[in-house]
Write a protein that holds these residues in place. Structure first.
Motif, PDB file in Angstrom:
ATOM      1  N   ARG A 183      16.615  20.542 -27.539  1.00  0.00           N
ATOM      2  CA  ARG A 183      17.232  21.616 -27.466  1.00  0.00           C
ATOM      3  C   ARG A 183      16.778  22.798 -28.241  1.00  0.00           C
ATOM      4  O   ARG A 183      15.969  22.641 -29.293  1.00  0.00           O
ATOM      5  CB  ARG A 183      18.682  21.618 -28.172  1.00  0.00           C
ATOM      6  CG  ARG A 183      19.241  20.434 -27.548  1.00  0.00           C
ATOM      7  CD  ARG A 183      20.341  21.017 -26.342  1.00  0.00           C
ATOM      8  NE  ARG A 183      21.077  20.053 -25.852  1.00  0.00           N
ATOM      9  CZ  ARG A 183      22.166  20.352 -24.954  1.00  0.00           C
ATOM     10  NH1 ARG A 183      22.265  21.490 -24.630  1.00  0.00           N
ATOM     11  NH2 ARG A 183      22.656  19.380 -24.359  1.00  0.00           N
ATOM     12  N   CYS A 184      16.868  23.877 -27.865  1.00  0.00           N
ATOM     13  CA  CYS A 184      16.219  25.393 -28.530  1.00  0.00           C
ATOM     14  C   CYS A 184      17.220  25.476 -29.793  1.00  0.00           C
ATOM     15  O   CYS A 184      18.377  25.613 -29.717  1.00  0.00           O
ATOM     16  CB  CYS A 184      16.698  26.573 -27.475  1.00  0.00           C
ATOM     17  SG  CYS A 184      16.232  28.138 -28.150  1.00  0.00           S
ATOM     18  N   PRO A 185      16.527  25.675 -30.869  1.00  0.00           N
ATOM     19  CA  PRO A 185      17.111  25.902 -32.128  1.00  0.00           C
ATOM     20  C   PRO A 185      17.863  27.189 -32.117  1.00  0.00           C
ATOM     21  O   PRO A 185      18.833  27.249 -32.952  1.00  0.00           O
ATOM     22  CB  PRO A 185      16.040  25.804 -33.288  1.00  0.00           C
ATOM     23  CG  PRO A 185      15.008  25.472 -32.582  1.00  0.00           C
ATOM     24  CD  PRO A 185      15.001  25.869 -30.970  1.00  0.00           C
ATOM     25  N   ILE A 186      17.719  28.041 -31.206  1.00  0.00           N
ATOM     26  CA  ILE A 186      18.471  29.589 -31.380  1.00  0.00           C
ATOM     27  C   ILE A 186      19.609  29.507 -30.407  1.00  0.00           C
ATOM     28  O   ILE A 186      20.678  29.977 -31.137  1.00  0.00           O
ATOM     29  CB  ILE A 186      17.316  30.652 -31.031  1.00  0.00           C
ATOM     30  CG1 ILE A 186      16.175  30.423 -32.013  1.00  0.00           C
ATOM     31  CG2 ILE A 186      17.928  31.759 -31.127  1.00  0.00           C
ATOM     32  CD1 ILE A 186      14.814  30.551 -31.498  1.00  0.00           C
ATOM     33  N   CYS A 187      19.381  28.933 -29.392  1.00  0.00           N
ATOM     34  CA  CYS A 187      20.761  28.875 -28.230  1.00  0.00           C
ATOM     35  C   CYS A 187      21.333  27.733 -27.913  1.00  0.00           C
ATOM     36  O   CYS A 187      22.474  27.681 -27.526  1.00  0.00           O
ATOM     37  CB  CYS A 187      20.256  29.493 -27.034  1.00  0.00           C
ATOM     38  SG  CYS A 187      19.250  28.510 -25.995  1.00  0.00           S
ATOM     39  N   ASP A 188      20.705  26.580 -28.454  1.00  0.00           N
ATOM     40  CA  ASP A 188      21.125  25.118 -28.405  1.00  0.00           C
ATOM     41  C   ASP A 188      21.219  24.888 -26.890  1.00  0.00           C
ATOM     42  O   ASP A 188      21.622  23.757 -26.498  1.00  0.00           O
ATOM     43  CB  ASP A 188      22.433  24.999 -28.970  1.00  0.00           C
ATOM     44  CG  ASP A 188      22.399  23.340 -29.173  1.00  0.00           C
ATOM     45  OD1 ASP A 188      21.626  23.076 -29.745  1.00  0.00           O
ATOM     46  OD2 ASP A 188      23.817  23.023 -28.942  1.00  0.00           O
ATOM     47  N   ALA A 232      11.110  26.429 -28.973  1.00  0.00           N
ATOM     48  CA  ALA A 232      12.152  27.159 -28.650  1.00  0.00           C
ATOM     49  C   ALA A 232      11.904  28.120 -27.396  1.00  0.00           C
ATOM     50  O   ALA A 232      10.628  28.245 -27.181  1.00  0.00           O
ATOM     51  CB  ALA A 232      12.460  28.390 -29.930  1.00  0.00           C
ATOM     52  N   HIS A 233      12.917  28.703 -26.889  1.00  0.00           N
ATOM     53  CA  HIS A 233      12.899  29.372 -25.574  1.00  0.00           C
ATOM     54  C   HIS A 233      12.011  30.804 -26.165  1.00  0.00           C
ATOM     55  O   HIS A 233      12.526  31.238 -27.266  1.00  0.00           O
ATOM     56  CB  HIS A 233      14.124  29.841 -25.068  1.00  0.00           C
ATOM     57  CG  HIS A 233      15.093  29.037 -24.503  1.00  0.00           C
ATOM     58  ND1 HIS A 233      16.158  28.703 -24.627  1.00  0.00           N
ATOM     59  CD2 HIS A 233      14.422  28.093 -23.475  1.00  0.00           C
ATOM     60  CE1 HIS A 233      16.715  27.563 -24.078  1.00  0.00           C
ATOM     61  NE2 HIS A 233      15.564  27.226 -23.251  1.00  0.00           N
ATOM     62  N   GLU A 234      11.090  31.119 -25.556  1.00  0.00           N
ATOM     63  CA  GLU A 234      10.372  32.489 -25.983  1.00  0.00           C
ATOM     64  C   GLU A 234      11.538  33.660 -26.075  1.00  0.00           C
ATOM     65  O   GLU A 234      11.203  34.524 -27.273  1.00  0.00           O
ATOM     66  CB  GLU A 234       9.245  32.956 -24.833  1.00  0.00           C
ATOM     67  CG  GLU A 234       8.348  33.747 -25.485  1.00  0.00           C
ATOM     68  CD  GLU A 234       7.702  33.407 -27.044  1.00  0.00           C
ATOM     69  OE1 GLU A 234       7.532  32.154 -27.453  1.00  0.00           O
ATOM     70  OE2 GLU A 234       7.620  34.575 -27.768  1.00  0.00           O
ATOM     71  N   ALA A 235      12.339  33.595 -25.055  1.00  0.00           N
ATOM     72  CA  ALA A 235      13.184  35.042 -24.951  1.00  0.00           C
ATOM     73  C   ALA A 235      14.263  34.839 -26.295  1.00  0.00           C
ATOM     74  O   ALA A 235      14.502  35.860 -26.893  1.00  0.00           O
ATOM     75  CB  ALA A 235      13.959  35.160 -23.893  1.00  0.00           C
ATOM     76  N   CYS A 236      14.530  33.516 -26.741  1.00  0.00           N
ATOM     77  CA  CYS A 236      15.353  33.410 -27.758  1.00  0.00           C
ATOM     78  C   CYS A 236      14.519  33.624 -29.213  1.00  0.00           C
ATOM     79  O   CYS A 236      14.916  34.387 -30.099  1.00  0.00           O
ATOM     80  CB  CYS A 236      15.982  32.041 -27.961  1.00  0.00           C
ATOM     81  SG  CYS A 236      16.948  31.669 -26.853  1.00  0.00           S
ATOM     82  N   ARG A 237      13.322  33.097 -29.259  1.00  0.00           N
ATOM     83  CA  ARG A 237      12.433  33.570 -30.456  1.00  0.00           C
ATOM     84  C   ARG A 237      12.318  35.228 -30.694  1.00  0.00           C
ATOM     85  O   ARG A 237      12.413  35.446 -31.644  1.00  0.00           O
ATOM     86  CB  ARG A 237      11.061  33.167 -30.359  1.00  0.00           C
ATOM     87  CG  ARG A 237      10.282  32.921 -31.459  1.00  0.00           C
ATOM     88  CD  ARG A 237       8.982  32.853 -31.272  1.00  0.00           C
ATOM     89  NE  ARG A 237       8.796  31.558 -30.187  1.00  0.00           N
ATOM     90  CZ  ARG A 237       8.061  30.216 -30.559  1.00  0.00           C
ATOM     91  NH1 ARG A 237       8.027  29.952 -32.011  1.00  0.00           N
ATOM     92  NH2 ARG A 237       8.010  29.195 -29.811  1.00  0.00           N
TER      93      ARG A 237
END
Ligand SMILES: [Zn+2]
Ligand SMILES: [Zn+2]
Length: 242
Positions: free
Chosen positions: A14-19, A29-34
């Motif tokens: 899972r992406c730590p930022i948006c899950d 992590a998703h690049e857009a989230c990062r």
């Protein structure tokens, strides 16, 4: 099919930022989230590394206050953080700590090394440690969130990690309900030296969130009183003066 792609299929990371679920080649992590995260950049406080208004301001408000309360020799020698503590990181850290997302530690450590690896290496700490948790919290949570990240940073930079430098001696009252003076007294009673507190001349202490810095300051003071010459601090997230 390789082992890791099978694992990926059944337990997609899972992406730590948006899950949200991460694609096979999306990294940690998703690049857009990062890109939504705010990485700490100058101007920052010369002591703790907190973002400040302007380069003219040498120290943040909390560090200015601390200099008046603590003996100069007991102050930590410098600090750095990866991110400003925004809503995204607040939610990420909450899932990490309270909802079993220990896998996020890899992303946190990775970003810490990417952004602060040079800063850490320049300081050459003999060891890395983490702010300890009290036994009750450790039992409920099952792991020390700061130690998990510290271990991964240590492994990547080949610096030993030792979790026996500091101990949490008792349960503390929630800090939010106290005034600054009570906070400090409350915290001071909560920490003590561990059995290896005097083993190292220079130490880097890791924590997840840095707000006023009182916890880090008390931990630094304990190590300095036990003989450490240099103590630096690193947190994943930090508040800002604005
Ligand atoms: Zn995401
Ligand atoms: Zn500061």
């Amino acid at each position: 099919m390789q082992q890791n792609s099978i694992t990926h299929l059944f337990y997609p990371p899972r992406c730590p930022i948006c899950d949200g679920i991460l694609g096979f080649q999306e990294g940690l992590a998703h690049e857009a989230c990062r890109r939504r995260l705010i990485y700490v950049k100058e101007p920052t406080c010369l002591r703790c590394g907190k973002p400040v208004y302007s380069p003219v301001q040498e120290y943040c408000l909390d560090c200015t206050r601390k200099t008046a309360v603590f003996a100069r020799g007991n102050l930590f020698d410098g600090g750095a953080s990866v991110w400003v503590y925004t809503k995204e990181m607040q939610e990420s850290i909450a899932r990490y700590k309270y909802h079993g997302k220990q896998e996020y530690a890899r992303f946190y450590a990775d970003e810490a090394v990417k952004h602060l690896g040079g800063w850490i290496r320049e300081r050459r700490p003999e060891c890395i440690t983490a702010v300890p948790l009290n036994r009750r919290k450790l039992r409920v949570r099952g792991f020390n969130q700061a130690l998990l990240v510290a271990r991964q940073i240590g492994a990547r930079l080949k610096i030993p990690v030792d979790d026996r430098l500091l101990v949490r001696t008792r349960y503390t009252l929630p800090q939010k309900e106290l005034n600054p003076r009570q906070r400090l007294a409350n915290l001071q009673k909560a920490f003590g030296p561990g059995d290896r507190a005097s083993k190292y001349a220079s130490v880097l202490i890791v924590d997840d969130i840095y707000t006023t810095g009182s916890t880090m300051q008390i931990c630094s003071m304990i190590l300095k009183k036990c003989g450490a010459k240099k103590v630096w601090i690193l947190s994943l997230c930090i508040g800002s003066d604005y």
